[in-house]
Design a protein around this motif. Sequence first.
Motif, PDB file in Angstrom:
ATOM      1  N   ALA A   1       0.833  -1.206   0.000  1.00 49.95           N
ATOM      2  CA  ALA A   1       0.000   0.000   0.000  1.00 49.95           C
ATOM      3  C   ALA A   1       0.864   1.251   0.000  1.00 49.95           C
ATOM      4  N   GLN A   2       2.014   1.177   0.663  1.00 47.06           N
ATOM      5  CA  GLN A   2       2.974   2.275   0.653  1.00 47.06           C
ATOM      6  C   GLN A   2       4.217   1.801  -0.097  1.00 47.06           C
ATOM      7  N   PRO A   3       4.252   2.010  -1.410  1.00 44.17           N
ATOM      8  CA  PRO A   3       5.335   1.435  -2.213  1.00 44.17           C
ATOM      9  C   PRO A   3       6.684   2.064  -1.924  1.00 44.17           C
ATOM     10  N   HIS A   4       7.724   1.310  -2.235  1.00 41.97           N
ATOM     11  CA  HIS A   4       9.074   1.850  -2.163  1.00 41.97           C
ATOM     12  C   HIS A   4       9.260   2.867  -3.286  1.00 41.97           C
ATOM     13  N   VAL A   5      10.300   3.643  -3.207  1.00 36.30           N
ATOM     14  CA  VAL A   5      10.578   4.613  -4.266  1.00 36.30           C
ATOM     15  C   VAL A   5      10.631   3.913  -5.610  1.00 36.30           C
ATOM     16  N   ALA A   6      11.330   2.796  -5.655  1.00 35.62           N
ATOM     17  CA  ALA A   6      11.380   1.961  -6.854  1.00 35.62           C
ATOM     18  C   ALA A   6      10.721   0.629  -6.513  1.00 35.62           C
ATOM     19  N   GLU A   7       9.479   0.463  -6.911  1.00 31.37           N
ATOM     20  CA  GLU A   7       8.746  -0.763  -6.569  1.00 31.37           C
ATOM     21  C   GLU A   7       8.878  -1.770  -7.715  1.00 31.37           C
ATOM     22  N   PHE A   8      10.117  -2.099  -8.026  1.00 25.43           N
ATOM     23  CA  PHE A   8      10.378  -3.101  -9.055  1.00 25.43           C
ATOM     24  C   PHE A   8      11.672  -3.804  -8.712  1.00 25.43           C
ATOM     25  N   CYS A   9      11.870  -4.958  -9.314  1.00 26.59           N
ATOM     26  CA  CYS A   9      13.098  -5.720  -9.108  1.00 26.59           C
ATOM     27  C   CYS A   9      13.829  -5.831 -10.438  1.00 26.59           C
ATOM     28  N   GLU A  10      14.982  -6.432 -10.389  1.00 24.73           N
ATOM     29  CA  GLU A  10      15.779  -6.614 -11.604  1.00 24.73           C
ATOM     30  C   GLU A  10      14.983  -7.345 -12.679  1.00 24.73           C
ATOM     31  N   ASN A  11      14.305  -8.437 -12.312  1.00 23.12           N
ATOM     32  CA  ASN A  11      13.599  -9.215 -13.322  1.00 23.12           C
ATOM     33  C   ASN A  11      12.339  -8.513 -13.803  1.00 23.12           C
ATOM     34  N   GLY A  12      11.680  -7.754 -12.915  1.00 19.97           N
ATOM     35  CA  GLY A  12      10.545  -6.968 -13.372  1.00 19.97           C
ATOM     36  C   GLY A  12      10.974  -5.909 -14.379  1.00 19.97           C
ATOM     37  N   ALA A  13      12.136  -5.301 -14.126  1.00 24.11           N
ATOM     38  CA  ALA A  13      12.666  -4.324 -15.074  1.00 24.11           C
ATOM     39  C   ALA A  13      13.000  -4.988 -16.404  1.00 24.11           C
ATOM     40  N   LYS A  14      13.596  -6.172 -16.354  1.00 20.53           N
ATOM     41  CA  LYS A  14      13.899  -6.884 -17.601  1.00 20.53           C
ATOM     42  C   LYS A  14      12.633  -7.144 -18.403  1.00 20.53           C
ATOM     43  N   ALA A  15      11.569  -7.563 -17.700  1.00 16.00           N
ATOM     44  CA  ALA A  15      10.307  -7.837 -18.391  1.00 16.00           C
ATOM     45  C   ALA A  15       9.768  -6.574 -19.050  1.00 16.00           C
ATOM     46  N   THR A  16       9.890  -5.434 -18.365  1.00 13.26           N
ATOM     47  CA  THR A  16       9.421  -4.176 -18.936  1.00 13.26           C
ATOM     48  C   THR A  16      10.258  -3.775 -20.137  1.00 13.26           C
ATOM     49  N   PHE A  17      11.579  -3.896 -20.025  1.00 12.12           N
ATOM     50  CA  PHE A  17      12.445  -3.561 -21.162  1.00 12.12           C
ATOM     51  C   PHE A  17      12.165  -4.490 -22.346  1.00 12.12           C
ATOM     52  N   TRP A  18      11.913  -5.760 -22.044  1.00  9.71           N
ATOM     53  CA  TRP A  18      11.650  -6.749 -23.097  1.00  9.71           C
ATOM     54  C   TRP A  18      10.384  -6.360 -23.871  1.00  9.71           C
ATOM     55  N   ASP A  19       9.381  -5.851 -23.129  1.00 12.31           N
ATOM     56  CA  ASP A  19       8.137  -5.410 -23.773  1.00 12.31           C
ATOM     57  C   ASP A  19       8.313  -4.073 -24.487  1.00 12.31           C
ATOM     58  N   ALA A  20       9.126  -3.187 -23.899  1.00 17.82           N
ATOM     59  CA  ALA A  20       9.281  -1.826 -24.419  1.00 17.82           C
ATOM     60  C   ALA A  20      10.418  -1.711 -25.423  1.00 17.82           C
ATOM     61  N   THR A  21      10.930  -2.818 -25.893  1.00 18.19           N
ATOM     62  CA  THR A  21      12.035  -2.822 -26.838  1.00 18.19           C
ATOM     63  C   THR A  21      11.728  -1.986 -28.077  1.00 18.19           C
ATOM     64  N   SER A  22      12.766  -1.478 -28.689  1.00  9.88           N
ATOM     65  CA  SER A  22      12.621  -0.754 -29.955  1.00  9.88           C
ATOM     66  C   SER A  22      12.632  -1.690 -31.152  1.00  9.88           C
ATOM     67  N   ASP A  23      12.959  -2.960 -30.939  1.00  8.33           N
ATOM     68  CA  ASP A  23      13.014  -3.921 -32.042  1.00  8.33           C
ATOM     69  C   ASP A  23      11.606  -4.312 -32.474  1.00  8.33           C
ATOM     70  N   ARG A  24      11.444  -4.576 -33.785  1.00  7.60           N
ATOM     71  CA  ARG A  24      10.142  -4.930 -34.334  1.00  7.60           C
ATOM     72  C   ARG A  24      10.275  -6.119 -35.295  1.00  7.60           C
ATOM     73  N   ALA A  25       9.360  -7.056 -35.141  1.00  4.62           N
ATOM     74  CA  ALA A  25       9.263  -8.183 -36.068  1.00  4.62           C
ATOM     75  C   ALA A  25       8.133  -7.863 -37.042  1.00  4.62           C
ATOM     76  N   THR A  26       8.477  -7.229 -38.126  1.00  2.33           N
ATOM     77  CA  THR A  26       7.505  -6.752 -39.108  1.00  2.33           C
ATOM     78  C   THR A  26       7.223  -7.835 -40.158  1.00  2.33           C
ATOM     79  N   PRO A  27       6.211  -7.636 -40.991  1.00  2.28           N
ATOM     80  CA  PRO A  27       5.982  -8.593 -42.084  1.00  2.28           C
ATOM     81  C   PRO A  27       7.211  -8.790 -42.962  1.00  2.28           C
ATOM     82  N   ASP A  28       8.030  -7.746 -43.118  1.00  5.69           N
ATOM     83  CA  ASP A  28       9.245  -7.878 -43.922  1.00  5.69           C
ATOM     84  C   ASP A  28      10.208  -8.885 -43.299  1.00  5.69           C
ATOM     85  N   PHE A  29      10.317  -8.880 -41.959  1.00  3.61           N
ATOM     86  CA  PHE A  29      11.168  -9.877 -41.292  1.00  3.61           C
ATOM     87  C   PHE A  29      10.679 -11.286 -41.614  1.00  3.61           C
ATOM     88  N   PHE A  30       9.386 -11.511 -41.514  1.00  2.58           N
ATOM     89  CA  PHE A  30       8.854 -12.852 -41.755  1.00  2.58           C
ATOM     90  C   PHE A  30       8.979 -13.247 -43.225  1.00  2.58           C
TER      91      PHE A  30
END
Length: 760
Positions: A60-89
């Motif tokens: 209820a009272q979160p830490h300043v950074a309420e995330f862990c290393e693996n949660g950050a990795k998951a966010t970066f993995w989702d927020a990546t700039s890489d794209r698998a477009t139809p051209d890639f396939f």
Amino acid sequence: MTERAHHEAYDQPVGGWGSVKSLAKHSLEERAVAALAPLMTDHNKTGGYMCTSCAWAKPAQPHVAEFCENGAKATFWDATSDRATPDFFARHTVSELLGWSDHDLEKQGRITHPLRYDPATDTYLEVPWEAAFTEIGAQLRNFPPQEVIFYASGRASLETSYMYQLLARLYGCNNLPDSSNMCHETTSVALPPSIGTSVGTVLLEDFDKTDCIFAFGQNVGSNAPRMLHVLQEARERDVPIVVFNPLREKGWEEFVNPQRPGQMLTNSPTPIATQYYQVRAGGDIAAMLGMAKTLFALEDEARAAGGAPVLDRDFIATHTDGFAAFEVLVRETGWDEIRLASGLSQSALEAAAVTFSRAKAVIGIYGMGLTQHRLGIDNVQMLVNLLLMGGHMGKPGAGICPVRGHSNVQGQRTVGIAEKVDLVPLDRMAEQFGFDPPRQDGLNTVEACEAMVEGRLRAFIGLGGNFVRAIPERTLMEEKWRGLDLSVQVATKLNRTHLVTARTTFLLPTLVRSEIDLQASGPQIVTMEDSTTCIHASRGKFEPAAPTLLSEPRIVAEIAKATLPPNPRVPWDDWVADYGRVREAIEASFPKDFHDFNARLDTPGGFPRPVPARERIWETPNGKANFHIPAGLCASFDDGADADILRLVTLRSNDQFNTTIYGYVDRPRGLSGSRMIIMMNRDDRLRLGLAANGEARIVTAVEDGIHREMTGFQVIDYDLPPGTCASYYPECNALMPLWHHDRESKTPAAKSVPVHVLPA
């Protein structure tokens, strides 16, 4: 063996600068530096978005950074700039991509357009959304409902999950397996007859009130790192933390909190485990029974001396049943049997029991190290037995705490993703939506695989996940999968399941939870349930990876509209326009759990679903909490008679979440460079004639007419109990027989696979 692993004992605590450096590395690799600021301001916080990684509770009272290393990795993995477009396939055939690693497939980035597999070119081609839904619906209308699977991974929101289970039931089946079948289904089956609930009883606030913590088969450092905050605070109150786990995991040993500048500057860790016992894989029942045996002995001594009782006899008499039979079993079981099955000494188990006996409020934590065995249910119920002996259930600071993996896998069950009809209010839904729901149990994950092997399935709809990679018996299952008529995969990134194609295969790309979901009524809110039954709202903050993506609720609704006859009581379009309308429907179906759902969305720390066992109300047939007699001391399929058979524990690395591989560094275990390794006790390695860092092959030690063998493993000496070895999931799933599962829940027995490790 082309890639070589490097092993050097890691001499740093978990957290600390190692986590900070890893966070920076992964943000740069994914070109997701823009995600750093929202991580600090919005991640796991009221008004922000909920992590897509683990299901640990949000304070209820979160830490300043309420995330862990693996949660950050998951966010970066989702927020990546890489794209698998139809051209890639267009540039890569499916046959070619099948040779790529799990990491390299997902590293191509977010899928941007709906795709249909073209057998003529062996490639995926872009398809218009409307055409995809039309063809999917046309095919589904031609299949018998019992021959279609509606699978859900654990990341979909409560809103999506509710719509998805309704789609399946309106279609005419209860074939709703989910990722829970592969991990904590054992919990869902074990707890109801014991304490009358299918979920844990502990809330986050209980960790502030406990005076003792016991943990079994769970790697906190990699699988639920934010739990380390409450564990650190408990240790600073001198709360003992007793750990049973085959591997010595750094997360249970010491922790430097990245949010404490003084600790970071001095690198002075907080010791976590006060006692650490490396139980043999499959030996937890015996270990806990040894503790119970000691508790009875301590009780006898206290009675003889006129001292205070060790057991909570008043609680046992008032609230439990089955204690007398349990006591007889424990007293009659000899220490030789216990030592052999557990791999632990009598003195070690006595020391653990003494710590337990001194506590007034004990929390029992566990993970898949208990659930994924032949006798997984007996493992969980034995832990309940221990807690009941001391009255450590239904009071502040005490109870049982299963640690779930996926961030909403527990919540999906809550809103109807369940193959068992007695878990779902079908009568209420029938009245609510004006239809006659199917009344026979559907197929769970193992049963779906069995049906596929037998040729009894026509189609598989996958709401996220990487099913083919996650299940046992991979070689056979990939062969049989290609016999399906239809495979529909709702996805964010490319994975191996997408490359094992059916006769018709669609990839439908979707938004992720951290992205803005803009519908007719404006930006939408979704919800999920954490491991402690608390419900949280989540609001996306990032711009979508592509304007062509649809939300999961929209995809489910469009499949439903293309497949089902119109039903004026099921307003699919209205639900998509405003997810608050879906929550109103959820509340109508589950009024006890979700009363005032929309009004309570932003409750700090989430709002908890009611769990009667927290109040010592036991919703069991006899109205009591029940002691259960374990079916044996060894939870493994291997009986221990053949010393050349080792029990293989499959596990995740620090650079991984389930089947998603972020990289090749398992920092807390000191391993890097390759995932094709087999960790072994040095004495076992020498006895079996294997060279340190040499090459080995692993053969499953069962005789069922199927030869299961994998090659190319590098042998690593590791601190493991004799008779136990370890390697990575999902690579080793090919070694797991489909029929090796818990005897009741059918959860795959991935934590004690009997194997021969042989020179290559």
